[in-house]
Design an enzyme around this catalytic site. Structure first.
Site, PDB file in Angstrom:
ATOM      1  N   TYR A 109       0.821  -1.216   0.000  1.00  0.00           N
ATOM      2  CA  TYR A 109       0.000   0.000   0.000  1.00  0.00           C
ATOM      3  C   TYR A 109       0.854   1.265   0.000  1.00  0.00           C
ATOM      4  O   TYR A 109       1.898   1.304   0.654  1.00  0.00           O
ATOM      5  CB  TYR A 109      -0.905   0.022   1.237  1.00  0.00           C
ATOM      6  CG  TYR A 109      -1.734   1.284   1.303  1.00  0.00           C
ATOM      7  CD1 TYR A 109      -2.826   1.431   0.456  1.00  0.00           C
ATOM      8  CD2 TYR A 109      -1.384   2.340   2.137  1.00  0.00           C
ATOM      9  CE1 TYR A 109      -3.563   2.604   0.470  1.00  0.00           C
ATOM     10  CE2 TYR A 109      -2.126   3.510   2.157  1.00  0.00           C
ATOM     11  CZ  TYR A 109      -3.216   3.632   1.311  1.00  0.00           C
ATOM     12  OH  TYR A 109      -3.941   4.797   1.315  1.00  0.00           O
ATOM     13  N   TRP A 111       1.068   5.709  -1.615  1.00  0.00           N
ATOM     14  CA  TRP A 111       0.743   6.683  -2.650  1.00  0.00           C
ATOM     15  C   TRP A 111       1.758   6.746  -3.777  1.00  0.00           C
ATOM     16  O   TRP A 111       1.467   7.296  -4.830  1.00  0.00           O
ATOM     17  CB  TRP A 111       0.579   8.060  -2.020  1.00  0.00           C
ATOM     18  CG  TRP A 111      -0.834   8.341  -1.640  1.00  0.00           C
ATOM     19  CD1 TRP A 111      -1.628   7.562  -0.843  1.00  0.00           C
ATOM     20  CD2 TRP A 111      -1.621   9.469  -2.034  1.00  0.00           C
ATOM     21  NE1 TRP A 111      -2.864   8.146  -0.712  1.00  0.00           N
ATOM     22  CE2 TRP A 111      -2.885   9.320  -1.418  1.00  0.00           C
ATOM     23  CE3 TRP A 111      -1.383  10.591  -2.803  1.00  0.00           C
ATOM     24  CZ2 TRP A 111      -3.911  10.269  -1.591  1.00  0.00           C
ATOM     25  CZ3 TRP A 111      -2.391  11.527  -2.969  1.00  0.00           C
ATOM     26  CH2 TRP A 111      -3.643  11.357  -2.376  1.00  0.00           C
TER      27      TRP A 111
HETATM   28  N1  MGD Z   1      -2.077   8.494  12.463  1.00  0.00           N
HETATM   29  C1  MGD Z   1      -2.461   8.539  11.195  1.00  0.00           C
HETATM   30  N2  MGD Z   1      -1.870   7.726  10.289  1.00  0.00           N
HETATM   31  C2  MGD Z   1      -2.246   7.774   9.012  1.00  0.00           C
HETATM   32  C3  MGD Z   1      -3.253   8.675   8.579  1.00  0.00           C
HETATM   33  C4  MGD Z   1      -3.870   9.510   9.556  1.00  0.00           C
HETATM   34  O1  MGD Z   1      -4.783  10.295   9.248  1.00  0.00           O
HETATM   35  N3  MGD Z   1      -3.438   9.424  10.847  1.00  0.00           N
HETATM   36  N4  MGD Z   1      -3.617   8.711   7.262  1.00  0.00           N
HETATM   37  C5  MGD Z   1      -3.440   7.495   6.498  1.00  0.00           C
HETATM   38  C6  MGD Z   1      -3.637   7.741   5.068  1.00  0.00           C
HETATM   39  S1  MGD Z   1      -5.131   8.444   4.654  1.00  0.00           S
HETATM   40  C7  MGD Z   1      -2.749   7.377   4.127  1.00  0.00           C
HETATM   41  S2  MGD Z   1      -3.208   7.482   2.496  1.00  0.00           S
HETATM   42  C8  MGD Z   1      -1.435   6.803   4.469  1.00  0.00           C
HETATM   43  C9  MGD Z   1      -0.302   7.249   3.531  1.00  0.00           C
HETATM   44  O2  MGD Z   1       0.760   6.372   3.617  1.00  0.00           O
HETATM   45  P1  MGD Z   1       1.779   6.166   2.408  1.00  0.00           P
HETATM   46  O3  MGD Z   1       1.097   6.326   1.104  1.00  0.00           O
HETATM   47  O4  MGD Z   1       2.506   4.903   2.651  1.00  0.00           O
HETATM   48  O5  MGD Z   1       2.756   7.406   2.642  1.00  0.00           O
HETATM   49  P2  MGD Z   1       3.798   8.112   1.681  1.00  0.00           P
HETATM   50  O6  MGD Z   1       4.683   8.925   2.552  1.00  0.00           O
HETATM   51  O7  MGD Z   1       3.106   8.808   0.577  1.00  0.00           O
HETATM   52  O8  MGD Z   1       4.653   6.879   1.150  1.00  0.00           O
HETATM   53  C10 MGD Z   1       4.952   6.692  -0.176  1.00  0.00           C
HETATM   54  C11 MGD Z   1       6.375   6.142  -0.267  1.00  0.00           C
HETATM   55  O9  MGD Z   1       6.621   5.769  -1.623  1.00  0.00           O
HETATM   56  C12 MGD Z   1       7.886   6.262  -2.043  1.00  0.00           C
HETATM   57  N5  MGD Z   1       7.789   6.476  -3.498  1.00  0.00           N
HETATM   58  C13 MGD Z   1       7.335   7.555  -4.162  1.00  0.00           C
HETATM   59  N6  MGD Z   1       7.356   7.332  -5.488  1.00  0.00           N
HETATM   60  C14 MGD Z   1       7.813   6.085  -5.677  1.00  0.00           C
HETATM   61  C15 MGD Z   1       8.041   5.282  -6.831  1.00  0.00           C
HETATM   62  O10 MGD Z   1       7.822   5.690  -7.966  1.00  0.00           O
HETATM   63  N7  MGD Z   1       8.483   4.021  -6.613  1.00  0.00           N
HETATM   64  C16 MGD Z   1       8.752   3.531  -5.369  1.00  0.00           C
HETATM   65  N8  MGD Z   1       9.189   2.291  -5.262  1.00  0.00           N
HETATM   66  N9  MGD Z   1       8.562   4.289  -4.261  1.00  0.00           N
HETATM   67  C17 MGD Z   1       8.087   5.540  -4.415  1.00  0.00           C
HETATM   68  C18 MGD Z   1       8.114   7.517  -1.241  1.00  0.00           C
HETATM   69  O11 MGD Z   1       9.497   7.792  -1.133  1.00  0.00           O
HETATM   70  C19 MGD Z   1       7.424   7.186   0.094  1.00  0.00           C
HETATM   71  O12 MGD Z   1       8.327   6.643   1.005  1.00  0.00           O
HETATM   72  O13 MGD Z   1      -1.110   7.153   5.827  1.00  0.00           O
HETATM   73  C20 MGD Z   1      -2.122   6.748   6.737  1.00  0.00           C
HETATM   74  N10 MGD Z   1      -1.654   6.946   8.099  1.00  0.00           N
HETATM   75  N1  MGD Z   2      -1.135  18.569   2.435  1.00  0.00           N
HETATM   76  C1  MGD Z   2      -1.616  17.320   2.446  1.00  0.00           C
HETATM   77  N2  MGD Z   2      -2.838  17.065   1.930  1.00  0.00           N
HETATM   78  C2  MGD Z   2      -3.334  15.807   1.928  1.00  0.00           C
HETATM   79  C3  MGD Z   2      -2.582  14.727   2.443  1.00  0.00           C
HETATM   80  C4  MGD Z   2      -1.297  15.020   3.012  1.00  0.00           C
HETATM   81  O1  MGD Z   2      -0.588  14.122   3.504  1.00  0.00           O
HETATM   82  N3  MGD Z   2      -0.861  16.307   2.986  1.00  0.00           N
HETATM   83  N4  MGD Z   2      -3.093  13.440   2.399  1.00  0.00           N
HETATM   84  C5  MGD Z   2      -4.168  13.176   1.452  1.00  0.00           C
HETATM   85  C6  MGD Z   2      -4.849  11.933   1.811  1.00  0.00           C
HETATM   86  S1  MGD Z   2      -4.037  10.470   1.503  1.00  0.00           S
HETATM   87  C7  MGD Z   2      -6.093  11.886   2.331  1.00  0.00           C
HETATM   88  S2  MGD Z   2      -6.817  10.380   2.654  1.00  0.00           S
HETATM   89  C8  MGD Z   2      -6.831  13.103   2.632  1.00  0.00           C
HETATM   90  C9  MGD Z   2      -7.425  12.975   4.033  1.00  0.00           C
HETATM   91  O2  MGD Z   2      -8.414  13.865   4.294  1.00  0.00           O
HETATM   92  P1  MGD Z   2      -9.006  13.911   5.791  1.00  0.00           P
HETATM   93  O3  MGD Z   2      -9.021  12.565   6.354  1.00  0.00           O
HETATM   94  O4  MGD Z   2     -10.296  14.612   5.742  1.00  0.00           O
HETATM   95  O5  MGD Z   2      -7.884  14.809   6.471  1.00  0.00           O
HETATM   96  P2  MGD Z   2      -7.382  15.092   7.945  1.00  0.00           P
HETATM   97  O6  MGD Z   2      -6.452  16.251   7.786  1.00  0.00           O
HETATM   98  O7  MGD Z   2      -6.867  13.866   8.593  1.00  0.00           O
HETATM   99  O8  MGD Z   2      -8.664  15.538   8.751  1.00  0.00           O
HETATM  100  C10 MGD Z   2      -9.486  16.609   8.336  1.00  0.00           C
HETATM  101  C11 MGD Z   2     -10.096  17.264   9.523  1.00  0.00           C
HETATM  102  O9  MGD Z   2     -10.991  16.393  10.182  1.00  0.00           O
HETATM  103  C12 MGD Z   2     -11.175  16.876  11.487  1.00  0.00           C
HETATM  104  N5  MGD Z   2     -11.532  15.804  12.393  1.00  0.00           N
HETATM  105  C13 MGD Z   2     -10.762  14.793  12.852  1.00  0.00           C
HETATM  106  N6  MGD Z   2     -11.483  14.005  13.703  1.00  0.00           N
HETATM  107  C14 MGD Z   2     -12.720  14.541  13.767  1.00  0.00           C
HETATM  108  C15 MGD Z   2     -13.923  14.193  14.457  1.00  0.00           C
HETATM  109  O10 MGD Z   2     -14.010  13.211  15.188  1.00  0.00           O
HETATM  110  N7  MGD Z   2     -15.010  14.992  14.266  1.00  0.00           N
HETATM  111  C16 MGD Z   2     -14.983  16.078  13.460  1.00  0.00           C
HETATM  112  N8  MGD Z   2     -16.090  16.784  13.298  1.00  0.00           N
HETATM  113  N9  MGD Z   2     -13.857  16.434  12.811  1.00  0.00           N
HETATM  114  C17 MGD Z   2     -12.751  15.674  12.942  1.00  0.00           C
HETATM  115  C18 MGD Z   2      -9.885  17.533  11.886  1.00  0.00           C
HETATM  116  O11 MGD Z   2     -10.198  18.795  12.391  1.00  0.00           O
HETATM  117  C19 MGD Z   2      -9.095  17.649  10.590  1.00  0.00           C
HETATM  118  O12 MGD Z   2      -8.654  18.965  10.362  1.00  0.00           O
HETATM  119  O13 MGD Z   2      -5.980  14.237   2.604  1.00  0.00           O
HETATM  120  C20 MGD Z   2      -5.188  14.305   1.415  1.00  0.00           C
HETATM  121  N10 MGD Z   2      -4.566  15.594   1.381  1.00  0.00           N
HETATM  122 MO    MO Z   3      -5.133   8.780   2.357  1.00  0.00          MO
END
Ligand code: MGD
Ligand code: MGD
Ligand code: MO
Length: 761
Positions: A109, A111
């Protein structure tokens, strides 16, 4: 001269050749560019790169399975590509001979990068299918609870995402925009696979300019900025279902629910109504009931319910709310409340599932399915719900439920990761550390020495997106792009495709993997296939030579923007255009979910307190919100100057309410230790009136940096604190947001060293 550009999840950048070498500049198509990617070429990022294939010392000397306890603590030995490919190929062969392909976890998994050919997941899946298959994953960390529950209740999440009412529609027709978790502009900087036109800031401004009233129900204030005043209702995290039920109760009590809509377009109102009124369980879900749960006073809830009647209302919910225990419930309840208001399918009304979570929601463009690298067929049927990786490694053979079926965890001997960072994304990293010791072998393709790469046995260096050509598209933003090379990859780094080609050669399946195509030939063939597919949709693309010459193709919005209203076709003709739910209607009660007999997801939206939340906590405990970081994408580019500028004393800022900070004697920048039974980390305190009381905001993305002696995480990574429990037995989704912690002022600390590469022999 034609322009040259590179595409990323955070923007489109022109490649500019200047006297001081190549630099990146935001592309002119973008009305609201952001600086996240400007420093991709910086020396700070360059210093983190993996330059040569590297093998963990004990693994190299003693073979697979040697000293797994030393993963992350041991030196690597750099080897040639030939040697690395030979070792990887031989080990894959050994595993599949001895245990079968179901012992290989290739879910991988993450991005990765934008660009459709060099898409790491497609590459790793195609490669593993070429050698007999792998254990896959389902859903995403982003969306698991919503992705599993919404098809039962209304429609698949992906379809909903692409069909939100447009910003133009909201400005023209909406009266009240009620959002849970804001519309975070920081998140809208991103769109998966690429972003060219950032429109959310303008969308919000347009709404404010048109006089749409905006109310943000959220533990954080700053995730809703429209340029006009926004009412903020600080809610206790994890309590939104109770709050929404109370609004529903008050609306019903006023007789303001739309009976005709509920009859014609929904099923199950009659089963849900007794739960709402308390006729079923003796507890009316009214404002007095909800107030102590959600921390918003009963008169405020009642006034809001009154305000919602007789107006055109859009109810939006952030994805974060379903990344929590019982995360299905607030999403299902938003759909139910919108159904009660009867405005689903009307201009300016209904519900949104994540305006602002990425840039794409609210776009006027239509989604067009693009071409992707064929992945072949996976004969291995075993899979895991994505966030159950540690459970799988720790308890092979144990049963789990997923969407109503029971499965069991496979016994994994080899983990193959390309394009993701589990030591960023997973919860309870100290538990993952234990699970990570189980496999014989871990192979990782990485650009940088991330925590995951350091914990691998075989690390293979990969190029970054701006170091290769590709086909990119962001069809919801009307852009197709030939992406160019801005720089050569450093050291021996090369594309995932080139690496898999090497290993396929060692394993005798090169032709099957490559089909005798070069990278350039693959990209051209993907384009040709896409051109054919789109011609059938009435979208004409130029031939490949003209496309390459143009660099960027600007697609016109499919429909006049004001015509995109989610579920309007269903509303116009519910029999002719039924939903994909079993009844064809919105299911306020789902027979299918009810029949699963789950302990934590019933037939209709239900309030269940999370196992960890501030509603049942000691006075000194804080609810941890580990939201998405503003200055990077997850862990990517954490070493860039833009990301570093957001840290305080080299650590991530931990925001807490200013009165809580005063109570704890904390001032701006003070070193704090945040801890619970699962782990401890250091961070820098920031008193912040925009954070609800008893809430701590520590965004994700700081590279995991445990002190080798004490295990204390030194950089501010919240995933040493979060819990590794599923949202529910329905979805098994990530529940990172259900987490309690304590904060103390720290005095002594070893310095963070997150970006120092491991020792290389
Ligand atoms: N506590 C907490 N944890 C969370 C979340 C949260 O809200 N709270 N959010 C979750 C969510 S929504 C997401 S989507 C995940 C994200 O988790 P990930 O998608 O695993 O995070 P990234 O840092 O985007 O990791 C991508 C990795 O791929 C590598 N990479 C980039 N391009 C390439 C390529 O072309 N080839 C290869 N082989 N590698 C590449 C980058 O160097 C990087 O290390 O985290 C989750 N974790
Ligand atoms: N710059 C930047 N943008 C991103 C990403 C990133 O890593 N960096 N990650 C991308 C990815 S993979 C994803 S999945 C999306 C995620 O999008 P989201 O999951 O929506 O993003 P978050 O920033 O985790 O949370 C958004 C807001 O939800 C609110 N929140 C948290 N818990 C609660 C709750 O229990 N109740 C209410 N009412 N509000 C709550 C918090 O105030 C927070 O600011 O963002 C994407 N956009
Ligand atoms: Mo995500």
């Amino acid at each position: 001269m034609t322009s040259r550009q590179t595409l990323s999840h955070w923007g489109t950048y022109d490649i500019v050749e200047g006297p001081k070498g190549v630099r990146l500049k935001s592309n002119a198509l973008d009305p609201d560019p952001n600086p996240i990617g400007l420093h991709q070429l910086s020396p700070e990022v360059a210093r983190t790169r993996v330059l040569r294939p590297a093998i963990r010392k004990s693994w190299l000397e003693q073979g697979p399975g040697a000293r797994p306890d030393l993963r992350g603590r041991e030196a690597f030995v750099e080897v040639s590509w030939d040697k690395a490919a030979e070792l990887a190929g031989a080990e894959l062969d050994r595993i599949r001979q001895a245990y079968g392909n179901k012992a290989i976890f290739g879910g991988s998994y993450g991005w990765a990068s934008a660009g459709r050919f060099h898409h790491a997941q497609s590459q790793v899946h195609r490669f593993l299918n070429t050698i007999g298959g792998y254990v896959a994953h389902r859903d995403s960390y982003s969306l698991a609870a919503a992705r599993v529950v919404l098809p039962h209740a209304v429609a698949p999440m992906a379809w909903l995402m692409n069909n939100h009412n447009t910003w133009d529609d909201l400005a023209a027709h909406c009266d009240l925009f009620l959002t849970l978790g804001g519309v975070p502009l920081k998140n809208a900087q991103i769109s998966q696979a690429g972003v060219a036109r950032h429109r959310v800031r303008e969308g919000l401004r347009q709404m404010a300019g048109a006089g749409v009233e905006c109310i943000n129900v959220s533990p954080l204030r700053d995730n809703m900025e429209t340029g006009a005043p926004v009412e903020w209702l600080p809610i206790r995290p994890g309590s939104d279902t109770a709050f929404l039920l109370a609004l529903a109760h008050e609306i019903r009590a006023m007789g303001a629910h739309d009976r005709a809509f509920l009859d014609r377009y929904c099923t199950g109102w009659e089963k849900f109504e007794p739960y709402l009124t308390g006729a079923g369980d003796g507890q009316p879900k009214d404002a007095d009931w909800a107030a102590p749960l959600c921390g918003i006073e009963a008169p405020t809830i009642r006034a809001l319910a009154r305000k919602m009647t007789g107006k055109r209302v859009m109810i939006n919910i952030a994805w974060a709310l379903q990344r929590a225990e019982h995360g299905e419930q607030p999403f299902w309840m938003v759909v139910t409340l919108a159904a009660m208001l009867g405005q689903i399918g009307l201009p300016g009304g209904g519900f949104g599932v994540g305006y602002g979570a990425e840039n794409l929601m609210g776009s006027p463009h239509a989604e067009l399915r693009g071409a992707s690298l064929p992945q072949g067929i996976n004969p291995v049927k075993e899979f895991i719900p994505v966030a159950r990786i540690a459970d799988m490694l720790l308890t092979p053979g144990a049963p789990f439920t997923y969407d109503g079926e029971t499965y069991s965890y496979p016994d994994i001997r080899l983990v193959y990761w390309a394009g993701g960072n589990p030591y960023h994304h997973h919860q309870d990293l100290n538990r993952l550390e234990r699970a990570w010791q189980k496999p014989d072998t871990i192979i990782v393709h990485e650009q940088a020495w991330t925590a995951t790469a350091r914990r691998a046995d075989i690390v293979l260096p990969v190029s970054m997106a701006h170091e290769r050509e590709d086909l990119g598209y962001a069809t919801m933003e009307g852009v197709v792009m030939h992406t160019h090379k801005a720089a050569e990859p450093p050291g021996l780094a090369e594309s995932d495709y080139a690496i898999f080609t090497r290993i396929a050669r060692v394993m005798g399946v090169e032709e099957k993997f490559t089909e005798n195509r070069s990278e350039a030939e693959w990209i051209e063939s993907l384009y040709a296939r896409m051109r054919k597919m789109w011609a059938r949709e009435g979208v004409d693309l130029p031939d490949y030579a003209a496309f390459r010459e143009a660099g960027v193709i600007d697609l016109q919005p499919h429909d006049p923007p004001e015509q995109r209203v989610m579920l309007s076709a269903f509303r116009a003709d519910p029999e002719g255009a039924p939903l994909e739910t079993p009844s064809g209607r919105i299911e306020i009660f789902s027979e299918a979910i009810h029949a699963m007999g789950l302990p934590d997801c019933f037939g209709h939206p239900t309030w269940m307190p999370p196992g960890e939340w501030a509603g049942e906590a000691a006075p000194d405990q804080f609810h941890l919100i580990s939201d998405q970081p503003a200055r990077k994408l997850h862990s990517q580019l954490d070493a860039s100057p833009h990301s570093l500028a957001g840290k305080i004393h080299g650590r991530e800022p931990a925001h807490l309410n200013d009165r809580d900070a005063a109570r704890l004697g904390l001032a701006y920048g003070d070193l704090v230790e945040i801890h619970n039974a699962r782990g401890r980390c250091l961070a820098s305190a920031v008193p912040d009136a925009g954070v609800a009381p008893n809430v701590l905001r520590l965004s994700t993305g700081a590279w995991f940096d445990p002190c080798p002696e004490t295990g204390l995480e030194r950089h501010g990574n919240p995933n040493v604190l979060t819990q590794d429990r599923p949202a529910s037995q329905l979805s098994q989704g990530c529940a990172a947001h259900s987490c309690l912690v304590r904060i103390v002022k720290a005095t002594q600390a070893s310095a963070p060293a997150p970006f120092t590469p491991p020792e290389l022999a």
